[in-house]
Design a protein around this motif. Structure first.
Motif, mmCIF file in Angstrom:
data_model
loop_
_atom_site.group_PDB
_atom_site.id
_atom_site.type_symbol
_atom_site.label_atom_id
_atom_site.label_comp_id
_atom_site.label_asym_id
_atom_site.label_seq_id
_atom_site.Cartn_x
_atom_site.Cartn_y
_atom_site.Cartn_z
ATOM 1 N N GLY A 15 -37.939 13.972 36.096
ATOM 2 C CA GLY A 15 -38.543 15.111 35.247
ATOM 3 C C GLY A 15 -37.015 16.228 35.331
ATOM 4 O O GLY A 15 -37.522 16.945 35.487
ATOM 5 N N ASN A 16 -36.268 14.996 35.831
ATOM 6 C CA ASN A 16 -34.666 15.764 36.010
ATOM 7 C C ASN A 16 -34.335 16.215 35.005
ATOM 8 O O ASN A 16 -34.256 15.706 33.999
ATOM 9 N N LEU A 17 -33.499 17.503 34.841
ATOM 10 C CA LEU A 17 -32.956 17.870 33.391
ATOM 11 C C LEU A 17 -31.720 18.218 33.399
ATOM 12 O O LEU A 17 -30.666 17.935 34.629
ATOM 13 N N GLN A 18 -30.211 18.229 32.510
ATOM 14 C CA GLN A 18 -29.486 18.484 32.404
ATOM 15 C C GLN A 18 -29.212 19.396 32.668
ATOM 16 O O GLN A 18 -29.856 20.328 33.048
ATOM 17 N N ALA A 19 -27.873 19.768 33.543
ATOM 18 C CA ALA A 19 -27.542 21.459 34.043
ATOM 19 C C ALA A 19 -25.638 21.766 33.709
ATOM 20 O O ALA A 19 -25.266 22.318 34.085
ATOM 21 N N GLY A 20 -25.539 20.956 32.707
ATOM 22 C CA GLY A 20 -24.526 21.023 31.906
ATOM 23 C C GLY A 20 -22.622 20.710 32.955
ATOM 24 O O GLY A 20 -21.994 20.960 32.523
ATOM 25 N N GLU A 21 -23.161 19.188 33.185
ATOM 26 C CA GLU A 21 -22.279 18.454 33.781
ATOM 27 C C GLU A 21 -21.350 17.920 32.829
ATOM 28 O O GLU A 21 -21.672 17.946 31.599
ATOM 29 N N PRO A 22 -20.254 17.389 32.696
ATOM 30 C CA PRO A 22 -19.053 17.201 31.786
ATOM 31 C C PRO A 22 -20.106 16.045 31.368
ATOM 32 O O PRO A 22 -20.549 15.001 32.255
ATOM 33 N N LEU A 23 -19.785 16.037 30.142
ATOM 34 C CA LEU A 23 -20.257 14.229 29.203
ATOM 35 C C LEU A 23 -19.328 13.494 29.334
ATOM 36 O O LEU A 23 -18.262 13.353 28.824
ATOM 37 N N LEU A 24 -18.923 12.381 29.910
ATOM 38 C CA LEU A 24 -18.183 11.362 29.946
ATOM 39 C C LEU A 24 -18.853 10.105 29.989
ATOM 40 O O LEU A 24 -19.671 9.548 30.032
#
Length: 905
Positions: free
Chosen positions: A534-543
Motif C-alpha cells: 500500500g506504499n506509494l511513490q513520493a517523487g523519488e529519483p527514478l534510477l
C-alpha cells in the motif's frame, strides 16, 4: 602519504588509510601478511586435540595471508589465474574431483588453522598490543602462546582483539606464537554472504583481508566520524573513545588540513562526555568541494589527551560534499544531487571479485586500476554489489573520483530468521560506521532483489516489510548524509526509499523500448507502481540500478550491440536519473562485463566511453532495420543533457556511409547540422542509394578542441539482389553462400535468414565449393583476371565477444582449380561491427573481406569451360582451433555474397 612497500609481503600497505595511528610499518604498526603455517580441520577436532598450543609440525601446509583458501593467491598458484581459471582445488575435500562444472557445489573445507610467530617492536613498551584482522569468513578464534585472546563473528567486519591481557598475560618478551582458527559454515540461510551463495560465485573462506598488530594506550580513540556540510562550510567530527577506567581527565584535540598540507581548522581540546563521545564542529572557510572531476580530500588529525598530554593519535580523511535529491532545472524530474547540482549517474555493477584472489585484489594497485578502468569507460559511479568491501576499495574511490552505491551483503535467497536478521543488522550498521568518512559513497542499498526477505512472498509479508522500514529508518538515523535505498527492486517491491530503482534484462530492442517507456509512464508521485504494502511513490529519483542484454547464464556473447541500444533507450527519458549496467567486468562463468575477468579489454567496434559519457547523442530509432533501395529515412535525434542541447548541437557532426554488394564503401551524406520540425524536434534525414547494401548512420559530438566526446550509430540494410553495374571490360557474378557444398569433419552450421542460407560455419578441416555458370557472351580469349570477393573468418565455439583471445585459422582459396591465395584468418570476431549478423540472428559474428585473384595464363585456365568452381578450404593455424565461416549478404559485416569478377580486354 607514505606507506610500506615491502615487495616480499603481499598487500604491504596500511589496511586503513581512513583510520590509522601512523603509516610507518614496524614502528606504528606491524604487518602480519605473508606466509603462515596452515592446516585444515575437516573433522573439527583441532581444539579438542590442542592445536591452539601445538608446534609447527601440526601445521604442515603453507598459506599466504590475506587470501581466502579458495584462491590461487593463497597457495602460490596465481600464475594459473585468469579468465578460464579462478579457484584453487586445494579448498575442497576431494581436489581431484573438482571441475568448473561442479566447483560451486563440491564439498569444501570449512575450518582452517593458521599459525605464525612474531616479535613485538621494542618501541611499543608500556602500551597494549591489539591484533587486527580486516575480515575473516566467518567465525574467528585467536590464541597467543596458547592463551585464547578472543573470538568474534567477522564475515565482512574487522576483528580487533587486545592480546596483551587475558586470564594471564599472553604476550611474552621476544618471539610469540599466534594461532587463528576460522570456521566458515555452509550457512546461506543465516549468514550474510552476498554473491558467495552456492549457485553464484566462488566462496570465500578464512582470512581475506590484512592482519596487523597495533599499539594503543589503555584509553584510546575507537572511531572518528566526519559529517561534512559543504553548504554551511562545516565539518562535524564525532570522536568515540574507548576508556575502560572512565573519561575523567580525557579530552580530544583536532586539526584539519587540506590536501596541500595547509591547516584549515583546529581546536585545542574538548572534554569527553559520559557516553565516551565528543562532537566538534569545525568551520572551514571557502571549502574545496569533493567531486568526481576534482576529488579533493581533507585530512584530520585527532589526538586523545589525558591531563593535557597526548596518549593516542588517529588520522583520517574526508571530503566536503553534500548529497541530496532535487529537481533537474526549475521543474524537471527529481535527480540525485551532488553539492546542490543534479548529477546524471552513469554506473556499472561491480562484484569486486578477482580471478587470482576471489574476494581480495592481489595488490593495492589492482584495486586502483578497477576505478581507472571505470572512468576510462566513461562511468562516474559503481554499484558495489552485496559486499562490504576492503576499506582500500573505498579509499581509491575517494582518490580517483568515483561515486559509490554500496550494497549490504545479504543472506541466501530465502534466508529469513531472527539469527539472520541480527547478523544482517550487525554487519550493516558496522559497515556504515566503518566507512562513514568516505565521500565517494552517496548511497547505502540495504537489500538486493529481496534476497533474505522471501523473494516473491515478500510482497505479501507485512511483518517483513515492517522490518525493512525499521532498517531504513535506522540507517537514516545512523547516516543522515547519504541516500538510503530499502531494496534494489526487481519485483516492483519498494516500501520506503530515497531512490526508486528497478532492474531489467532484455536483449530485444522492441521489448526493451516498450518496457522502459512503461516504467517512465508509471513513475510519478502517488503512483503505486514499483511499491508494495500500500506504499506509494513520493517523487523519488527514478534510477535503473541493473540492466543488460546478456544475462548471467547466456554464455560468452557480444555485449556491445545491446549496450548501445539499451543505453540509448534509457537516456531518451530525462525522468530516468541514471543507470547501472551489469557489469564492470566478467566474473567466472558470467560474461557481460565491459572488461574481461582479468581486466583485459574487449573490442566493441566503438569506444564505450563515447556512449557512457556525460554528453550523449541519441537516435530515437531501432539499432538496425531493413529499407528499400532509394528510400528516404528520417531519424529523430535527442541530446543530453538537454539543458546544454544548443551547445551540443553546435558541436555535432553526422555521417552516412554506404557499403555496396561488392564491398565498395563511400560516404553518401555528411552534415554539420540537424534539421528541426516546427515543434523544434531534431532529426536527421538521409536519402538512401537505389542499390542494395548497408548504411551506417553515425553522429558524433566533439569537445571544444575537436576531440570526440560522444558517439551513436544505427544501421539500415538496403535489401535487394541487384549487383552494381559492372565497369566496362568486366563481368560480375554472385552466388549466395547457401549455394555452396560444404564438407567438414562435423556437420557444418547453415544459418538461415527466412528461406535462404546466409552463413556456413565449419569446424576443423574442410572445404566449401561453389560452381558459377559462366556468361554466354564471355570471350574467354580476352580474359585478363579472375578475382573473388568473400567475407571469411575462422569458426570458434559459440560467438564470444572480440578480445585479445584469438582463434586463428588459415584458408586456402582455389579458383577454377588454380591456387589463388592463402589467407590468414585471425579470429571469428563478434561485436557491433557485425551489424548484419546482429540483425539476422547470427550473434554479431563477422569476418574480414577477402579478395583473391588469378591473372595471365592462370586466369585463362580457370575460365576454360562453361562453369568455374571456387573452393575455400580451412586449415588449422593452431592445433585445436581453426575452422571456416563464410558470410553472405545478410550476415557478418559486409553485404556481399560470394562474388566473382572476370576482367577482360
Amino acid at each position: 602519504m607514505s606507506e610500506a612497500n615491502d615487495t616480499n609481503v603481499p598487500r604491504p600497505e596500511h589496511p586503513r588509510p581512513d583510520f590509522h595511528r601512523g603509516l610507518r610499518s614496524g614502528v606504528d604498526w606491524l604487518n602480519l601478511n605473508g606466509e603462515w603455517q596452515f592446516e585444515f580441520d575437516p573433522q573439527d577436532v583441532g581444539v579438542r586435540e590442542g592445536r591452539q598450543d601445538a608446534g609447527a609440525e601440526r601445521f604442515p601446509r603453507t598459506i599466504r595471508v590475506p587470501f581466502c583458501w579458495e584462491s590461487h593467491l593463497a597457495w602460490g598458484t596465481q600464475e594459473r589465474a585468469g579468465n578460464d581459471d579462478w579457484f584453487s582445488t586445494e579448498a575442497y575435500l576431494d581436489p581431484a574431483s573438482v571441475t568448473k562444472d561442479n566447483y560451486r557445489e563440491a564439498p569444501r573445507h570449512t575450518i582452517g588453522w593458521y599459525r605464525r610467530e612474531f616479535t613485538v617492536p621494542d618501541g611499543w613498551a608500556g602500551r597494549r598490543v591489539w591484533l587486527n584482522v580486516g575480515a575473516a569468513d566467518w567465525d574467528l578464534r585467536a590464541w597467543v602462546n596458547g592463551v585464547e585472546v578472543g573470538a568474534q563473528e567477522s564475515g565482512y567486519l574487522p576483528v580487533a582483539l587486545d592480546i596483551t591481557g587475558s586470564l594471564r598475560e599472553a604476550l611474552q618478551p621476544g618471539v610469540n606464537t599466534l594461532v587463528i582458527r576460522v570456521h566458515d559454515p555452509e550457512d546461506h540461510s543465516h549468514q550474510p554472504i552476498g554473491k558467495q551463495v552456492s549457485n553464484w560465485y566462488t566462496r570465500t573462506s578464512g582470512i581475506w583481508q590484512s592482519v596487523w598488530l597495533e599499539p594503543r594506550a589503555d584509553a584510546h580513540i575507537a572511531n572518528v566520524l566526519v559529517q561534512p556540510c559543504l553548504a554551511d562550510e562545516l565539518a562535524t567530527l564525532t570522536v568515540r573513545v574507548h576508556a575502560p577506567e572512565g573519561a575523567e581527565g580525557l579530552a580530544v584535540g583536532t586539526e584539519l588540513r587540506a590536501s596541500t598540507g595547509r591547516a584549515v581548522a583546529g581546536i585545542e581540546a574538548a572534554p569527553i562526555g559520559d557516553d565516551g563521545e565528543v562532537r566538534i564542529a569545525h568551520e572551514i572557510e571557502r571549502p574545496i568541494a569533493w567531486t568526481p572531476d576534482a576529488p579533493h580530500l581533507y585530512r584530520a588529525r585527532v589526538c586523545l589527551l589525558r591531563d593535557g598530554a597526548v596518549i593516542d593519535e588517529v588520522h583520517t580523511q574526508f571530503g566536503m560534499r553534500d548529497i541530496d535529491t532535487g529537481p533537474l532545472g526549475e521543474d524537471g524530474p527529481t535527480y540525485v544531487r551532488l553539492n546542490g547540482k543534479p548529477v546524471y549517474l552513469r554506473g556499472a555493477l561491480d562484484q569486486s571479485f578477482h580471478p587470482a584472489g576471489v574476494y581480495t585484489h592481489p595488490t593495492d594497485a589492482a584495486i586502483k586500476r578497477d576505478f581507472v578502468l571505470a572512468k576510462r569507460a566513461g562511468l562516474n559511479f559503481l554499484r558495489l554489489h552485496i559486499k562490504t568491501p576492503d576499506p582500500r576499495y573505498c579509499y581509491w574511490a575517494d582518490r580517483c573520483g568515483v561515486l559509490l552505491m554500496c550494497d549490504m551483503p545479504g543472506v541466501g535467497y530465502e534466508g529469513y530468521s531472527e539469527v539472520a536478521k541480527q547478523r544482517w543488522e550487525r554487519n550493516a550498521w558496522g559497515q556504515i560506521e566503518r566507512d562513514f568518512n568516505h565521500p565517494s559513497i552517496f548511497s547505502w542499498c540495504l537489500f538486493n532483489e529481496t534476497w533474505g526477505l522471501g523473494g516473491r512472498a515478500y510482497a505479501d509479508s507485512a511483518e517483513r516489510q515492517a522490518w525493512v522500514r525499521e532498517c531504513y529508518e535506522t540507517a537514516k538515523r545512523l547516516d543522515p548524509t547519504r541516500l538510503i535505498e530499502d531494496n534494489s527492486a526487481c519485483l516492483n517491491d519498494h516500501v520506503v526509499t530515497d531512490i526508486n530503482s528497478w532492474h531489467f534484462y532484455m536483449n530485444d530492442y522492441e521489448q526493451a523500448r516498450e518496457h522502459i517507456e512503461e516504467v517512465v509512464a508509471r513513475a510519478y508521485e502517488g503512483s503505486r507502481f514499483n511499491f508494495v504494502g500500500g506504499n506509494l511513490q513520493a517523487g523519488e529519483p527514478l534510477l535503473n540500478s541493473e540492466y543488460g542484454g546478456i544475462g548471467a547464464r547466456m554464455g560468452d556473447l557480444d555485449v556491445s550491440w545491446c549496450l548501445r541500444f539499451l543505453t540509448n533507450e534509457l537516456r531518451k527519458y530525462e525522468k530516468v536519473c541514471g543507470y547501472v549496467y551489469t557489469e564492470l567486468t566478467d566474473i567466472e562463468w558470467e560474461y557481460n562485463g565491459l572488461y574481461n575477468y582479468d581486466r583485459s579489454p574487449k573490442e566493441f567496434g566503438y569506444d564505450p566511453a563515447l556512449l557512457l559519457g556525460e554528453e550523449f547523442v541519441g537516435f530515437d530509432a531501432p539499432p538496425a532495420r531493413m529499407v528499400l533501395p532509394g528510400a528516404s529515412v528520417r531519424v529523430p535525434v535527442f541530446l543530453r543533457p538537454s539543458t546544454d542541447a544548443a551547445s551540443l548541437e553546435r558541436r555535432l557532426r553526422w555521417t552516412a556511409t554506404f557499403i555496396d554488394r561488392v564491398g565498395h564503401e563511400e560516404v553518401i551524406a555528411r552534415r554539420r547540422s540537424l534539421q528541426h520540425t516546427k515543434r523544434g524536434e531534431r532529426y536527421v534525414e538521409v536519402a538512401l542509394p537505389r542499390r542494395p547494401g548497408l548504411v551506417r548512420l553515425e553522429a558524433t559530438i566533439c569537445d571544444e578542441k575537436g576531440r570526440p566526446a560522444a558517439l551513436n550509430f544505427c544501421f539500415f540494410e538496403v535489401v535487394g539482389n541487384t549487383l552494381p553495374p559492372a565497369r566496362s571490360h568486366a563481368h560480375i557474378l554472385a552466388l549466395p553462400v547457401g549455394a555452396g557444398e560444404a564438407v567438414f569433419d562435423a556437420e557444418p552450421e547453415r544459418g538461415h535468414v527466412l528461406d535462404e542460407v546466409h552463413l556456413i560455419a565449419g569446424r576443423g578441416d574442410g572445404n566449401i565449393t561453389w560452381t558459377f555458370d559462366l556468361p554466354d557472351d564471355l570471350d574467354r580469349a580476352t580474359v585478363t583476371e579472375v578475382s573473388l570477393l568473400v567475407e571469411l573468418s575462422s569458426t570458434r565455439p559459440g560467438a564470444p565477444q572480440t578480445s585479445a583471445d584469438r582463434w586463428p585459422s588459415t584458408a586456402a582459396i582455389e579458383i577454377g582449380g588454380q591456387p589463388a591465395a592463402i589467407v590468414h584468418l585471425a579470429d571469428q570476431p563478434a561485436d557491433s561491427r557485425g551489424a548484419l549478423s546482429h540483425m539476422n540472428g547470427f550473434r554479431g559474428r563477422y569476418g574480414q573481406l577477402v579478395s583473391a585473384a588469378l591473372s595471365g595464363e592462370a586466369a585463362l585456365a580457370a575460365v576454360d569451360g562453361e562453369r568455374l568452381e571456387v573452393r575455400i578450404s580451412s586449415r588449422d593455424a593452431v592445433p585445436g582451433r581453426g575452422g571456416l565461416t563464410v558470410y553472405g549478404s545478410r550476415a557478418g559485416r559486409y553485404p556481399c555474397d560470394v562474388t566473382l569478377r572476370i576482367a577482360h580486354r
